[in-house]
Design an enzyme around this catalytic site. Structure first.
Site, short mmCIF file in Angstrom:
data_model
loop_
_atom_site.label_atom_id
_atom_site.label_comp_id
_atom_site.label_asym_id
_atom_site.label_seq_id
_atom_site.Cartn_x
_atom_site.Cartn_y
_atom_site.Cartn_z
N ASP A 1 2.11 -4.90 -0.64
CA ASP A 1 2.96 -3.64 -1.05
C ASP A 1 3.61 -2.94 0.12
O ASP A 1 2.93 -3.18 1.25
CB ASP A 1 1.82 -2.83 -1.59
CG ASP A 1 1.19 -3.13 -2.89
OD1 ASP A 1 1.78 -4.29 -3.64
OD2 ASP A 1 0.11 -2.77 -3.37
N THR A 2 4.61 -2.28 -0.11
CA THR A 2 5.22 -1.38 0.86
C THR A 2 4.20 -0.68 1.81
O THR A 2 4.67 -0.95 3.05
CB THR A 2 6.16 -0.46 0.31
OG1 THR A 2 7.21 -1.34 -0.45
CG2 THR A 2 6.91 0.30 1.39
#
Length: 301
Positions: free
Chosen positions: A138-139
């Site tokens: 995930d970012t």
């Protein structure tokens, strides 16, 4: 293994008489890959002569598979940007990703992602491949990402993941005091109704398993939290975040899944270790990444 005519190439020595199709299948080359080789500009050579998969190979023959040149995926714009590369060879690339950088382009992060920068690197270095993300983060999750330099390598590593031969260990800070030294979360995960982002534990979800080990307990600014080591046995979207929420201990900073941001401004999750067999050589590889400063601060009270 090498590139020829700007194409990814593998060479194999034959040890017994067998159909070429069966020989290649035994070496992990899928039917889909062979179809691409046949129709998209690749070649199958036996002792330097092009052959079909129905050819019979014999002991001592040399088989060469020349893969088609791959084109960058639509929507992936090559960009120049900094990458922290821990390991690279002709088949794989290991990147240490900072929090806040996307792995692949999305609506919220269309540019500046790891995939954009790798595509730029491949273009500059004339690597005949598009970007194949094997393990995605995930970012706002930091840590290790594995990238394959060819669709065949991606296929082999994906098989390792499916057979639980690919080790992925995360360090995370979870809210509250987790009393158990060890725990196993085996709960199915599916998409939350009405959301394109959130996942939940639900009966009709996909099987997911996370193994946890408690490392230490901390308290800062009136908040109690636990440092845990987590091993993934499956790779569902937001798996650790959803499983820890289900356990009643959402990740520190993970406001999407019930955590608060009074200690850190992102989910306190870091992919610290990955380990797997090299898809071509079989060598056992292990890579480690230290906690970034924002998460180290949660230990240094």
């Amino acid at each position: 293994m090498k590139t020829q005519s700007n194409r990814f190439t593998l060479n194999f020595k034959v040890e017994e008489q067998v159909l070429l199709r069966e020989f290649l299948h035994a070496r992990g080359i899928s039917k889909r890959t062979l179809t691409a080789v046949k129709y998209d500009g690749g070649q199958l050579l036996v002792n330097g002569t092009e052959q079909t998969v129905r050819h019979i190979v014999r002991a001592g023959d040399m088989v060469t598979v020349q893969f088609p040149k791959e084109q960058p995926s639509d929507g992936l714009t090559p960009e120049s940007g900094a990458l922290t590369i821990l390991y690279e060879d002709e088949a794989i690339l290991i990147i240490d990703k900072p929090a806040g950088q996307g792995t692949i382009p999305s609506r919220d992060h269309p540019a500046g992602t790891i995939a954009n920068y790798i595509a730029g690197k491949f273009l500059e270095e004339k690597v005949p491949s598009t970007v194949h993300i094997v393990t995605r983060l995930d970012t706002d999750t930091s840590g290790l990402i594995c990238i394959a330099k060819n669709r065949h390598i991606h296929h082999l590593l994906s098989e390792q993941i499916q057979k639980t031969g690919f080790y992925r260990n995360y360090l995370a800070f979870a809210e509250g005091h987790i009393a158990k030294d060890d725990f196993v979360i085996e709960q199915p995960i599916g998409r939350k109704d009405g959301s394109i982002i959130e996942r939940i534990v639900c009966k009709n979800g996909q099987f997911a398993r996370t193994d946890g080990k408690t490392i230490g307990h901390f308290e800062k600014n009136g908040s109690k939290y636990t440092l845990v080591s987590l091993e993934l046995h499956t790779g569902r979207t937001h798996q650790i975040r959803v499983h820890m929420q289900w356990l009643g201990h959402p990740l520190v900073g993970d406001d999407l899944y019930g955590g608060t941001r009074n200690l850190v401004n992102r989910q306190a999750l870091h992919c610290a270790t990955i380990g797997f067999s090299h898809p071509l050589t079989g060598e056992e590889l292990m890579f480690k990444s230290e906690l970034p400063d924002d998460l180290k601060n949660l230990i240094q009270i």
